[in-house]
Design a protein around this motif. Sequence first.
Motif, PDB file in Angstrom:
ATOM      1  N   GLU A  36       0.841  -1.193   0.000  1.00 51.80           N
ATOM      2  CA  GLU A  36       0.000   0.000   0.000  1.00 51.80           C
ATOM      3  C   GLU A  36       0.877   1.245   0.000  1.00 51.80           C
ATOM      4  O   GLU A  36       1.785   1.369   0.822  1.00 51.80           O
ATOM      5  CB  GLU A  36      -0.884   0.037   1.251  1.00 51.80           C
ATOM      6  CG  GLU A  36      -1.899  -1.073   1.353  1.00 51.80           C
ATOM      7  CD  GLU A  36      -2.585  -1.082   2.711  1.00 51.80           C
ATOM      8  OE1 GLU A  36      -3.598  -1.789   2.847  1.00 51.80           O
ATOM      9  OE2 GLU A  36      -2.105  -0.392   3.653  1.00 51.80           O
ATOM     10  N   MET A  91      -2.664 -11.036  -0.615  1.00 50.22           N
ATOM     11  CA  MET A  91      -3.928 -10.394  -0.269  1.00 50.22           C
ATOM     12  C   MET A  91      -4.638 -11.093   0.889  1.00 50.22           C
ATOM     13  O   MET A  91      -5.310 -10.442   1.701  1.00 50.22           O
ATOM     14  CB  MET A  91      -4.824 -10.339  -1.497  1.00 50.22           C
ATOM     15  CG  MET A  91      -4.385  -9.302  -2.529  1.00 50.22           C
ATOM     16  SD  MET A  91      -4.480  -7.595  -1.907  1.00 50.22           S
ATOM     17  CE  MET A  91      -6.260  -7.354  -1.884  1.00 50.22           C
ATOM     18  N   ARG A  94      -3.032  -9.861   3.956  1.00 54.88           N
ATOM     19  CA  ARG A  94      -3.417  -8.464   4.180  1.00 54.88           C
ATOM     20  C   ARG A  94      -4.746  -8.385   4.912  1.00 54.88           C
ATOM     21  O   ARG A  94      -4.889  -7.648   5.901  1.00 54.88           O
ATOM     22  CB  ARG A  94      -3.508  -7.716   2.849  1.00 54.88           C
ATOM     23  CG  ARG A  94      -4.046  -6.286   2.971  1.00 54.88           C
ATOM     24  CD  ARG A  94      -4.124  -5.614   1.608  1.00 54.88           C
ATOM     25  NE  ARG A  94      -4.621  -4.240   1.701  1.00 54.88           N
ATOM     26  CZ  ARG A  94      -5.902  -3.904   1.590  1.00 54.88           C
ATOM     27  NH1 ARG A  94      -6.823  -4.847   1.362  1.00 54.88           N
ATOM     28  NH2 ARG A  94      -6.274  -2.643   1.689  1.00 54.88           N
ATOM     29  N   ASP A  95      -5.718  -9.124   4.452  1.00 54.98           N
ATOM     30  CA  ASP A  95      -7.040  -9.091   5.065  1.00 54.98           C
ATOM     31  C   ASP A  95      -6.969  -9.485   6.542  1.00 54.98           C
ATOM     32  O   ASP A  95      -7.510  -8.793   7.416  1.00 54.98           O
ATOM     33  CB  ASP A  95      -7.979 -10.033   4.309  1.00 54.98           C
ATOM     34  CG  ASP A  95      -9.382 -10.035   4.879  1.00 54.98           C
ATOM     35  OD1 ASP A  95     -10.041  -8.988   4.845  1.00 54.98           O
ATOM     36  OD2 ASP A  95      -9.813 -11.089   5.387  1.00 54.98           O
ATOM     37  N   LEU A 126      -3.281   0.540  -3.918  1.00 55.75           N
ATOM     38  CA  LEU A 126      -3.007  -0.857  -3.592  1.00 55.75           C
ATOM     39  C   LEU A 126      -2.233  -1.463  -4.752  1.00 55.75           C
ATOM     40  O   LEU A 126      -2.733  -1.541  -5.874  1.00 55.75           O
ATOM     41  CB  LEU A 126      -4.314  -1.610  -3.354  1.00 55.75           C
ATOM     42  CG  LEU A 126      -4.211  -3.067  -2.910  1.00 55.75           C
ATOM     43  CD1 LEU A 126      -3.429  -3.201  -1.610  1.00 55.75           C
ATOM     44  CD2 LEU A 126      -5.602  -3.678  -2.777  1.00 55.75           C
ATOM     45  N   GLU A 223     -10.013  -7.564  -5.503  1.00 53.62           N
ATOM     46  CA  GLU A 223     -10.965  -6.797  -4.718  1.00 53.62           C
ATOM     47  C   GLU A 223     -10.334  -6.399  -3.386  1.00 53.62           C
ATOM     48  O   GLU A 223      -9.609  -7.180  -2.765  1.00 53.62           O
ATOM     49  CB  GLU A 223     -12.212  -7.637  -4.458  1.00 53.62           C
ATOM     50  CG  GLU A 223     -13.246  -6.974  -3.567  1.00 53.62           C
ATOM     51  CD  GLU A 223     -14.386  -7.896  -3.199  1.00 53.62           C
ATOM     52  OE1 GLU A 223     -15.290  -7.454  -2.462  1.00 53.62           O
ATOM     53  OE2 GLU A 223     -14.363  -9.073  -3.638  1.00 53.62           O
ATOM     54  N   ASN A 224     -10.606  -5.179  -2.956  1.00 54.31           N
ATOM     55  CA  ASN A 224     -10.183  -4.735  -1.635  1.00 54.31           C
ATOM     56  C   ASN A 224     -11.083  -5.399  -0.599  1.00 54.31           C
ATOM     57  O   ASN A 224     -12.232  -4.989  -0.390  1.00 54.31           O
ATOM     58  CB  ASN A 224     -10.270  -3.214  -1.525  1.00 54.31           C
ATOM     59  CG  ASN A 224      -9.912  -2.705  -0.141  1.00 54.31           C
ATOM     60  OD1 ASN A 224      -9.227  -3.390   0.629  1.00 54.31           O
ATOM     61  ND2 ASN A 224     -10.374  -1.512   0.189  1.00 54.31           N
ATOM     62  N   VAL A 231      -9.390   2.087  -1.148  1.00 51.39           N
ATOM     63  CA  VAL A 231      -8.248   2.292  -2.037  1.00 51.39           C
ATOM     64  C   VAL A 231      -8.762   2.892  -3.341  1.00 51.39           C
ATOM     65  O   VAL A 231      -9.934   2.750  -3.691  1.00 51.39           O
ATOM     66  CB  VAL A 231      -7.490   0.974  -2.303  1.00 51.39           C
ATOM     67  CG1 VAL A 231      -6.947   0.393  -1.009  1.00 51.39           C
ATOM     68  CG2 VAL A 231      -8.364  -0.040  -3.023  1.00 51.39           C
ATOM     69  N   ASP A 233      -9.440   3.315  -7.189  1.00 48.15           N
ATOM     70  CA  ASP A 233      -9.725   2.369  -8.270  1.00 48.15           C
ATOM     71  C   ASP A 233      -9.146   2.920  -9.569  1.00 48.15           C
ATOM     72  O   ASP A 233      -9.863   3.368 -10.452  1.00 48.15           O
ATOM     73  CB  ASP A 233     -11.233   2.154  -8.383  1.00 48.15           C
ATOM     74  CG  ASP A 233     -11.578   1.042  -9.354  1.00 48.15           C
ATOM     75  OD1 ASP A 233     -10.681   0.230  -9.670  1.00 48.15           O
ATOM     76  OD2 ASP A 233     -12.732   0.993  -9.817  1.00 48.15           O
TER      77      ASP A 233
END
Length: 292
Positions: A36, A91, A94-95, A126, A223-224, A231, A233
């Motif tokens: 990020e 990812m 990250r989540d 991102l 997808e975030n 974030v 787009d």
Amino acid sequence: MRGLCFIRNTPFALMASSVLHRSVESAAESCCSVVELRQYTLHPGQRDTLIELFEREFVESQEALGMRIIGQFRDLDKPDRFVWLRGFPDMEARDAALRAFYGGPVWAAHRATANATMIDASNVLLLRLARADSGFRVDGLDRAPIGATQCSEHVIVATICYLSAPRQDAPDALRASPTGGEPGLGRPCAGQAFIDSFEDSILPALADAGAAIVGAFATEGSENTFPVLPVRDESVFVWFSAFRNSTHYESHRAQLEASRHWREEIHPSLRARLVSDPEILRLSPTARSLLT
């Protein structure tokens, strides 16, 4: 390679030169597949307040949950702008890490103080590695201790290229492949032709003019999955350059501007692929930034 848009055989690892006293190349491996780039607009006079809080409370506490706090910076051109880089293995990680941190005790204890310094914290890109070896090499570097105040004279420059997004009917090879997924399912990211062009023409010209390229990234197309932190787009390609000091950076710019090849061929070709002029961030590392 999981989570990467495109791979070439020529290693990005070769692009960093010995321009710095403490070379990022000394670290063993690239850090973090997902990064990020966070730019915060702060209330006037509040940047040092946030930096002191951040470096005391938010570095080790995030890294204990699996994140990597790569760099913290003062924007040299915007006195009320704080910029930082946060990395993740992928990812999914990250989540999990974001949910743990923002639902945890450290953020609960200090979020009011941190948020009170900020006007806007939504300017976030991102990103993911442009190639498998194009990430920051910070894992072998030592971070200054809590309370450190001495800052490096080095300057990190982020060049953000806003790309013309591929058409909706574009081939899969020109669209993002979400981390762990198949091409064509996520947001658009830099295509193979753009990355090839960066490697083959832009990168050598930058190096010839004295820049050490320490990282290159494209939009992460997934997808975030932590929408509490929005974030942008947008489809971007971002490279990070390192310089000994501001004078070194200005010399680099002068060399590029004096280069007929850059002025008449490389730069016009780059600009034709973008929706606007590149955004340039001149960044001064804070005392506890790993990336210097």
